[in-house]
Design an enzyme around this catalytic site. Structure first.
Site, short mmCIF file in Angstrom:
data_model
loop_
_atom_site.label_atom_id
_atom_site.label_comp_id
_atom_site.label_asym_id
_atom_site.label_seq_id
_atom_site.Cartn_x
_atom_site.Cartn_y
_atom_site.Cartn_z
N GLY A 177 32.65 46.99 68.56
CA GLY A 177 33.04 48.31 68.05
C GLY A 177 33.78 49.13 69.09
O GLY A 177 34.70 49.88 68.78
N ARG A 215 31.64 48.16 59.76
CA ARG A 215 31.36 49.41 60.48
C ARG A 215 32.41 50.48 60.16
O ARG A 215 33.60 50.17 59.99
CB ARG A 215 31.27 49.12 61.98
CG ARG A 215 30.12 48.17 62.25
CD ARG A 215 29.90 47.90 63.69
NE ARG A 215 29.47 49.10 64.40
CZ ARG A 215 29.30 49.15 65.71
NH1 ARG A 215 29.53 48.08 66.44
NH2 ARG A 215 28.91 50.26 66.29
N ASP A 263 21.60 53.09 72.28
CA ASP A 263 21.52 51.63 72.13
C ASP A 263 20.12 51.09 72.44
O ASP A 263 19.90 49.88 72.37
CB ASP A 263 22.54 50.94 73.04
CG ASP A 263 23.96 51.17 72.55
OD1 ASP A 263 24.16 51.40 71.34
OD2 ASP A 263 24.88 51.14 73.39
C1 S3P Z 1 29.80 53.10 73.37
C2 S3P Z 1 29.35 54.16 72.63
C3 S3P Z 1 28.22 54.07 71.69
C4 S3P Z 1 27.36 52.83 71.94
C5 S3P Z 1 28.19 51.61 72.16
C6 S3P Z 1 29.14 51.79 73.33
C7 S3P Z 1 30.96 53.29 74.26
O1 S3P Z 1 28.74 53.96 70.37
O2 S3P Z 1 26.47 52.64 70.87
O3 S3P Z 1 27.37 50.49 72.39
O4 S3P Z 1 31.21 52.41 75.12
O5 S3P Z 1 31.65 54.32 74.13
P1 S3P Z 1 29.08 55.27 69.47
O6 S3P Z 1 30.27 55.90 70.04
O7 S3P Z 1 29.33 54.71 68.10
O8 S3P Z 1 27.85 56.12 69.53
#
Ligand code: S3P
Length: 457
Positions: free
Chosen positions: A109, A137, A336
């Site tokens: 993601g 997602r 996380d």
């Molecule tokens: C991350 C932000 C978080 C986290 C992901 C890594 C990042 O996600 O859960 O594992 O590196 O910016 P969200 O921005 O969806 O909260």
């Protein structure tokens, strides 16, 4: 001979793992580099004009997806020629170029959302897709602000991947307040803001990890971060700034990976483990605050600053834990870590209450459901609401004896393997290959400390 696989080698075939009761974890361990910082290190050095050397990069599948994407868009990225070496990235100062084919981002993601912001401000077109988890997602949260800035998107299934990003050579600056706490969305907007006319601001009611802001500064970009009286934070970036190659970057150990070792040592009798060189950014350490409140014997030694971030060694000893209520204001700093907190809570005495967890429903899996179902299957008293979770522990290890579905979610897999360290009957996970997204040597490292994790037959 025990050969280290090449970092770009395809991942191993699907396999299950099973974790049996351990008589204690002992020793010193280094966890792999921080995932969030590793993604940003590759992306920003690919935009900078010269050569950047990166120490400690996470060689996990997610980060390698970002590396391949940046190569497809014109960066020159060289993996180390030996285990433990450094990565080198030579950016293309002229900008990014159209990737020739669809860019596959696997489970990541962070790659998907940050790359949309990064590519949106260049006059290129790129189609991004991912695995079954990533295709579920929500991407609307990035599409909305980036569209306001002028980026165009083509989608075949609503706001989900696969998505085609039609970038523009110049974007509009915006002032945007994040409707959900998300460092990925904030980062996408700030990266697009680099290519916008004027000053782009992002307001965060609940502050999230600030690695993009810190690292942009390391690349010579002026970016402000102002904490307001109500606790919200406003980040501001002026468009048109050029990145300057910093020369060398250091990636500290990932506190989200160290979390598994920390809880493992807390719950397994007799354990004493040191985890060296872990990132201690306070926007990431909410789990550690919570575990200490639960009675965890955790100390931080050798605290120091490295490459624009705070790091320390973590010393953890087995402890009798008690249930607590986790303040909602802490959720973003441990977003996380709820799967592994669920395991600690299952071994604690009393009720652990976690609220404000709606975001867990849209992570690599529906984590709220996966934690609740997995704990119940292991004999734990657990209740899940729409956005909350309550775990009632007895102070004794739960029964275990279940096989947990990982749903393509590395943190679900690793968390339940840690529960198997203490349960009467072993705990298995159905598919372990997903662990390689963030912690490729997980089972080997835990076994070197005294865990008994083996392949299922
Ligand atoms: C991350 C932000 C978080 C986290 C992901 C890594 C990042 O996600 O859960 O594992 O590196 O910016 P969200 O921005 O969806 O909260």
């Amino acid at each position: 001979m025990n050969q280290t696989p090449h970092p770009f080698a395809p991942s191993a075939a699907p396999r299950g793992l099973i974790s049996a009761r351990s008589s204690g974890l002992f020793g010193t361990a280094h966890v792999p580099g921080d995932k969030s910082i590793s993604h940003r290190a590759l992306m920003l050095s690919a935009l900078a004009p010269g050569r950047t050397v990166i120490h400690g990069l996470l060689e996990g599948e997610d980060v390698l997806r970002t590396a391949r994407a940046m190569i497809a868009m014109g960066a020159v990225i060289a993996p180390p020629d030996r285990a433990g070496g450094t990565w080198s990235v030579t950016g293309n100062a002229a900008g990014l170029r159209n990737p020739r084919t669809t860019v596959y981002l696997g489970n990541s993601g962070t790659s998907a959302r940050l790359l949309m912001g990064l590519t949106g401000g260049f006059g290129i077109q790129a189609t991004f897709t991912g695995d079954a988890s990533l295709q579920k997602r929500p991407m609307g949260r990035v599409i909305k602000p980036l569209s306001l800035m002028g980026v165009q998107f083509e989608a075949t299934s609503g706001d989900r991947l696969p998505l085609r990003v039609i970038g523009q050579p110049q974007l509009r600056a915006i002032d945007y307040t994040l409707p959900v706490a998300s460092a990925q969305v904030k980062s996408a907007i700030l990266l697009a803001g680099l290519r916008a006319g004027g000053v782009t601001t992002v307001t965060e009611p609940d502050p999230t990890r600030d690695h993009t802001e810190r690292m942009l500064r390391g690349f010579g970009v002026t970016i402000s971060r102002d904490v307001q009286a109500d606790g919200s934070v406003i980040a501001a970036i002026e468009g048109g700034q050029r990145l300057v190659t910093p020369g060398t970057l250091f990636v500290p150990g990932d506190p989200s990976s160290a979390a598994f070792l920390t809880v493992a040592a807390l719950i397994t009798p007799h354990s004493e483990v040191t985890i060296a060189n872990v990132l201690m950014n306070t926007l990431r350490t909410g789990l550690y605050d919570t575990l200490i409140e639960m009675g965890g014997d955790i100390t931080f030694t050798n605290q120091r600053a490295q490459g624009g971030e705070d790091v320390a060694d973590i010393v953890v000893r087995h402890s009798a834990l008690k249930g607590v209520s986790v303040p909602e204001s802490r959720v973003a700093s441990m977003i996380d870590e709820f799967p592994i907190l669920g395991i600690a809570a299952a071994c604690a005495e009393g009720e652990t209450r976690m609220t404000g967890l709606a975001e867990l429903r849209v992570k690599e899996s529906d984590r709220l459901a996966a934690i609740a179902t997995g704990l119940a299957a292991c004999g734990v008293d657990v209740t899940a609401g729409d956005s909350d979770l309550t775990v009632r522990g007895t102070g004794n290890p739960p029964a275990g004896g279940a096989t947990i579905a990982t749903h393509l979610d590395h943190r679900i897999g690793m968390s339940f393997l840690m529960l198997g360290l203490v349960t009467a009957a072993p705990v298995a996970i159905d598919a372990a290959e997903t662990i390689a997204t963030s912690f490729p040597n997980f089972a080997a490292l835990l076994n070197s400390l005294g865990a008994r994790i083996t392949e299922t037959v």
